[in-house]
Design a protein around this motif. Sequence first.
Motif, PDB file in Angstrom:
ATOM      1  N   LEU A 288       0.838  -1.176   0.112  1.00 56.17           N
ATOM      2  CA  LEU A 288       0.182   0.027  -0.268  1.00 56.17           C
ATOM      3  C   LEU A 288       0.912   1.140  -0.044  1.00 56.17           C
ATOM      4  O   LEU A 288       1.768   1.288   0.752  1.00 56.17           O
ATOM      5  CB  LEU A 288      -1.014  -0.025   1.281  1.00 56.17           C
ATOM      6  CG  LEU A 288      -1.768  -1.179   1.563  1.00 56.17           C
ATOM      7  CD1 LEU A 288      -2.386  -1.038   2.860  1.00 56.17           C
ATOM      8  CD2 LEU A 288      -2.523  -1.516   0.424  1.00 56.17           C
ATOM      9  N   THR A 289       0.800   2.172  -1.038  1.00 59.20           N
ATOM     10  CA  THR A 289       1.586   3.326  -1.173  1.00 59.20           C
ATOM     11  C   THR A 289       0.989   4.295  -1.715  1.00 59.20           C
ATOM     12  O   THR A 289      -0.187   4.360  -2.220  1.00 59.20           O
ATOM     13  CB  THR A 289       2.974   2.747  -1.847  1.00 59.20           C
ATOM     14  OG1 THR A 289       4.070   3.822  -1.744  1.00 59.20           O
ATOM     15  CG2 THR A 289       2.650   2.674  -3.391  1.00 59.20           C
ATOM     16  N   THR A 290       1.686   5.477  -1.931  1.00 55.90           N
ATOM     17  CA  THR A 290       1.235   6.635  -2.594  1.00 55.90           C
ATOM     18  C   THR A 290       1.920   6.984  -3.921  1.00 55.90           C
ATOM     19  O   THR A 290       3.162   6.583  -3.996  1.00 55.90           O
ATOM     20  CB  THR A 290       1.138   8.056  -1.877  1.00 55.90           C
ATOM     21  OG1 THR A 290       2.541   8.076  -1.459  1.00 55.90           O
ATOM     22  CG2 THR A 290       0.390   7.503  -0.336  1.00 55.90           C
ATOM     23  N   SER A 291       1.689   7.637  -4.652  1.00 52.98           N
ATOM     24  CA  SER A 291       2.405   8.319  -5.878  1.00 52.98           C
ATOM     25  C   SER A 291       3.560   9.047  -5.300  1.00 52.98           C
ATOM     26  O   SER A 291       4.656   8.942  -5.944  1.00 52.98           O
ATOM     27  CB  SER A 291       1.554   9.364  -7.074  1.00 52.98           C
ATOM     28  OG  SER A 291       0.291   8.358  -7.501  1.00 52.98           O
ATOM     29  N   ASP A 292       3.351   9.900  -4.293  1.00 49.02           N
ATOM     30  CA  ASP A 292       4.697  10.307  -3.764  1.00 49.02           C
ATOM     31  C   ASP A 292       5.835   9.601  -3.392  1.00 49.02           C
ATOM     32  O   ASP A 292       6.868   9.757  -3.398  1.00 49.02           O
ATOM     33  CB  ASP A 292       4.303  11.385  -2.664  1.00 49.02           C
ATOM     34  CG  ASP A 292       5.118  12.439  -1.848  1.00 49.02           C
ATOM     35  OD1 ASP A 292       6.305  12.918  -2.696  1.00 49.02           O
ATOM     36  OD2 ASP A 292       5.405  12.486  -0.570  1.00 49.02           O
ATOM     37  N   ASP A 293       5.451   8.577  -2.769  1.00 42.68           N
ATOM     38  CA  ASP A 293       6.154   7.572  -1.974  1.00 42.68           C
ATOM     39  C   ASP A 293       6.815   6.782  -3.085  1.00 42.68           C
ATOM     40  O   ASP A 293       8.096   6.222  -3.175  1.00 42.68           O
ATOM     41  CB  ASP A 293       5.598   6.522  -0.882  1.00 42.68           C
ATOM     42  CG  ASP A 293       5.574   7.189   0.499  1.00 42.68           C
ATOM     43  OD1 ASP A 293       6.261   8.350   0.632  1.00 42.68           O
ATOM     44  OD2 ASP A 293       5.132   6.470   1.278  1.00 42.68           O
ATOM     45  N   MET A 294       5.928   6.322  -4.123  1.00 40.78           N
ATOM     46  CA  MET A 294       6.683   5.740  -5.150  1.00 40.78           C
ATOM     47  C   MET A 294       7.627   6.358  -6.178  1.00 40.78           C
ATOM     48  O   MET A 294       8.599   5.744  -6.581  1.00 40.78           O
ATOM     49  CB  MET A 294       5.197   5.114  -6.032  1.00 40.78           C
ATOM     50  CG  MET A 294       4.598   3.879  -5.683  1.00 40.78           C
ATOM     51  SD  MET A 294       5.682   2.408  -5.544  1.00 40.78           S
ATOM     52  CE  MET A 294       5.843   2.012  -7.000  1.00 40.78           C
ATOM     53  N   SER A 295       7.502   7.637  -6.162  1.00 41.33           N
ATOM     54  CA  SER A 295       8.444   8.370  -7.051  1.00 41.33           C
ATOM     55  C   SER A 295       9.738   8.156  -6.245  1.00 41.33           C
ATOM     56  O   SER A 295      10.845   8.126  -7.000  1.00 41.33           O
ATOM     57  CB  SER A 295       7.980   9.837  -7.054  1.00 41.33           C
ATOM     58  OG  SER A 295       8.166  10.413  -5.471  1.00 41.33           O
ATOM     59  N   LYS A 296       9.908   8.273  -4.696  1.00 44.12           N
ATOM     60  CA  LYS A 296      11.072   7.965  -4.034  1.00 44.12           C
ATOM     61  C   LYS A 296      11.734   6.441  -4.357  1.00 44.12           C
ATOM     62  O   LYS A 296      12.789   6.397  -4.494  1.00 44.12           O
ATOM     63  CB  LYS A 296      10.984   8.132  -2.526  1.00 44.12           C
ATOM     64  CG  LYS A 296      10.258   9.512  -2.448  1.00 44.12           C
ATOM     65  CD  LYS A 296       9.740   9.599  -0.798  1.00 44.12           C
ATOM     66  CE  LYS A 296       9.239  10.755  -0.412  1.00 44.12           C
ATOM     67  NZ  LYS A 296       8.604  10.852   1.156  1.00 44.12           N
ATOM     68  N   TYR A 297      11.015   5.610  -4.714  1.00 42.54           N
ATOM     69  CA  TYR A 297      11.146   4.365  -4.809  1.00 42.54           C
ATOM     70  C   TYR A 297      11.705   4.060  -6.348  1.00 42.54           C
ATOM     71  O   TYR A 297      12.754   3.375  -6.520  1.00 42.54           O
ATOM     72  CB  TYR A 297       9.917   3.164  -4.534  1.00 42.54           C
ATOM     73  CG  TYR A 297      10.348   1.892  -4.810  1.00 42.54           C
ATOM     74  CD1 TYR A 297      11.133   1.170  -4.356  1.00 42.54           C
ATOM     75  CD2 TYR A 297       9.679   1.024  -5.642  1.00 42.54           C
ATOM     76  CE1 TYR A 297      11.659  -0.044  -4.385  1.00 42.54           C
ATOM     77  CE2 TYR A 297       9.910  -0.361  -6.130  1.00 42.54           C
ATOM     78  CZ  TYR A 297      10.948  -0.876  -5.300  1.00 42.54           C
ATOM     79  OH  TYR A 297      11.181  -2.377  -5.558  1.00 42.54           O
ATOM     80  N   LEU A 298      11.113   4.786  -7.269  1.00 46.05           N
ATOM     81  CA  LEU A 298      11.634   4.895  -8.488  1.00 46.05           C
ATOM     82  C   LEU A 298      12.892   5.338  -8.588  1.00 46.05           C
ATOM     83  O   LEU A 298      13.743   5.037  -9.399  1.00 46.05           O
ATOM     84  CB  LEU A 298      10.547   5.480  -9.388  1.00 46.05           C
ATOM     85  CG  LEU A 298       9.719   4.655 -10.380  1.00 46.05           C
ATOM     86  CD1 LEU A 298       8.456   3.847  -9.439  1.00 46.05           C
ATOM     87  CD2 LEU A 298       8.763   5.414 -11.329  1.00 46.05           C
ATOM     88  N   LEU A 299      13.286   6.326  -8.086  1.00 44.84           N
ATOM     89  CA  LEU A 299      14.472   7.211  -8.048  1.00 44.84           C
ATOM     90  C   LEU A 299      15.609   6.493  -7.600  1.00 44.84           C
ATOM     91  O   LEU A 299      16.635   6.208  -8.110  1.00 44.84           O
ATOM     92  CB  LEU A 299      14.415   8.525  -7.392  1.00 44.84           C
ATOM     93  CG  LEU A 299      15.561   9.667  -7.216  1.00 44.84           C
ATOM     94  CD1 LEU A 299      16.005   9.624  -8.575  1.00 44.84           C
ATOM     95  CD2 LEU A 299      15.237  10.394  -6.242  1.00 44.84           C
ATOM     96  N   GLU A 300      15.190   5.530  -6.500  1.00 42.57           N
ATOM     97  CA  GLU A 300      16.048   4.585  -5.854  1.00 42.57           C
ATOM     98  C   GLU A 300      16.546   3.698  -6.824  1.00 42.57           C
ATOM     99  O   GLU A 300      17.766   3.399  -7.133  1.00 42.57           O
ATOM    100  CB  GLU A 300      15.770   4.038  -4.625  1.00 42.57           C
ATOM    101  CG  GLU A 300      16.575   2.994  -3.880  1.00 42.57           C
ATOM    102  CD  GLU A 300      17.805   3.394  -3.910  1.00 42.57           C
ATOM    103  OE1 GLU A 300      18.857   2.495  -3.306  1.00 42.57           O
ATOM    104  OE2 GLU A 300      18.265   4.486  -3.487  1.00 42.57           O
ATOM    105  N   LEU A 301      15.458   3.097  -7.593  1.00 43.47           N
ATOM    106  CA  LEU A 301      15.601   1.976  -8.422  1.00 43.47           C
ATOM    107  C   LEU A 301      16.590   2.586  -9.599  1.00 43.47           C
ATOM    108  O   LEU A 301      17.864   1.828 -10.091  1.00 43.47           O
ATOM    109  CB  LEU A 301      14.611   1.244  -8.953  1.00 43.47           C
ATOM    110  CG  LEU A 301      13.645   0.681  -8.033  1.00 43.47           C
ATOM    111  CD1 LEU A 301      12.356   0.140  -8.796  1.00 43.47           C
ATOM    112  CD2 LEU A 301      14.609  -0.682  -7.483  1.00 43.47           C
ATOM    113  N   MET A 302      16.350   3.630 -10.153  1.00 38.78           N
ATOM    114  CA  MET A 302      16.913   4.430 -11.391  1.00 38.78           C
ATOM    115  C   MET A 302      18.599   4.623 -10.742  1.00 38.78           C
ATOM    116  O   MET A 302      19.609   4.248 -11.597  1.00 38.78           O
ATOM    117  CB  MET A 302      16.392   5.411 -11.731  1.00 38.78           C
ATOM    118  CG  MET A 302      17.076   6.119 -12.677  1.00 38.78           C
ATOM    119  SD  MET A 302      17.046   5.022 -14.495  1.00 38.78           S
ATOM    120  CE  MET A 302      15.623   5.403 -14.918  1.00 38.78           C
TER     121      MET A 302
END
Length: 418
Positions: A288-302
């Motif tokens: 369960l998450t938000t677009s705001d939190d997912m942006s942080k996760y995407l940045l870490e993966l990149m």
Amino acid sequence: MKNLYSLCLFLLIFTFCTAQKKPSQELLKTQKELTEKLVEISKTTSFNGFGVALVNDREVLYQNGFGIAHVNPVQKYDEHTVQNIASVSKTLIGIAILKAQELGKLKLDDPINTYLPFKVINPKYPDIPITIRQLTTHTSSINDNNEYMTQTVVLKDTADLAKNLKIDISPTKFNPPSSKISIEEFLNHVLSEKGKWYSKDIFLDKKPGELFNYSNIGATLAALVLEKATGIPYDTFTTQYIFKPLKMDHSGWNFKTINFSKYTRTFIDKQTPYPYYSLNTYPDGGMLTTSDDMSKYLLELMKGYFGNGNILSKESYKEYFTPQLKAENFQDRSNSEYSDEYNMGITMGFGSTGNFGHTGGDPGLNSVIWFFKEKKMGRYLIVNTDWDNKISGKDQKAIYDLLDEYFIKLDAISRSEK
């Protein structure tokens, strides 16, 4: 001494202010333009609400939410709206397994029965052990049979029981709240020869490691192996080693760990909500998450892909992003450049052009993260309404086209300001 203290204080404040540098007016203007255009799209989409995020390899460029999270009363969907993200959740399993390997708790090529409290053996090949790597690359020979489809989805509230157990989303079935069990109990029922839901069709007639066969049960079993190897529950481990370091403060694995007032309904159509539900196999799709939190996760993966990640070592990220399979591991291989099943890293999917990501779908939602390595671009889209391939696909393309167009602009501004 006083002057030295003043100098140190000045340098500290200067460093902090530099680190907290505000976005430029040009960046804010461009983000506002994108928002306005996405608002217009949201007025005509076949889904009620959606969230998006864009990153390059340096920073989050954009994240937001649009449309409706609740119909009655109306509640807007925004960047802080919480939603389950279905199988995109699996990408965290690979991160967690590799972190446990760094901690010396397990190794990818360890047999899973080294850690499990019950034996998991393909009865057709009893002498060939299943390994952790095979679970994370969907080559374990474990198969999602009918028991998986009918036993994993559990209603949150008894109030939803009578009216929603009749919803036909065959072969998935809603189960009463009393059916909620731990992943260990669920997997014991399904995979142990003495389990009450055990049947031989839970395993393919293929050797472990031989054939790619996407398996939610296998992914959840990898999470259980991690629990037993580390002595830490999977939800606690991922919170400690992923959510907290990335400041994903609005993410979790159950309704008690998130702000439920911000949780969106998921919908059959634009007027008909599904009941609130969770998964007995929550690691495979229950984040369960938000677009705001997912942006942080995407940045870490990149960043991790380019060797600059924070939560895993360079070596671990290299393993995570290395395609693990060969052509002979596939029977009906998807050759689409946007398929996440052309090849597999450690739970991260690859398309035929070498770009990577993961897709997800559950009742009332569809989610996609996708990374374009040459552009150094990461993109996220999630919707909260059942997917109609013909209609929703057009809406998706319109959103993607806009995100792609504005990524070029936002990325250029970002790089010019560094």
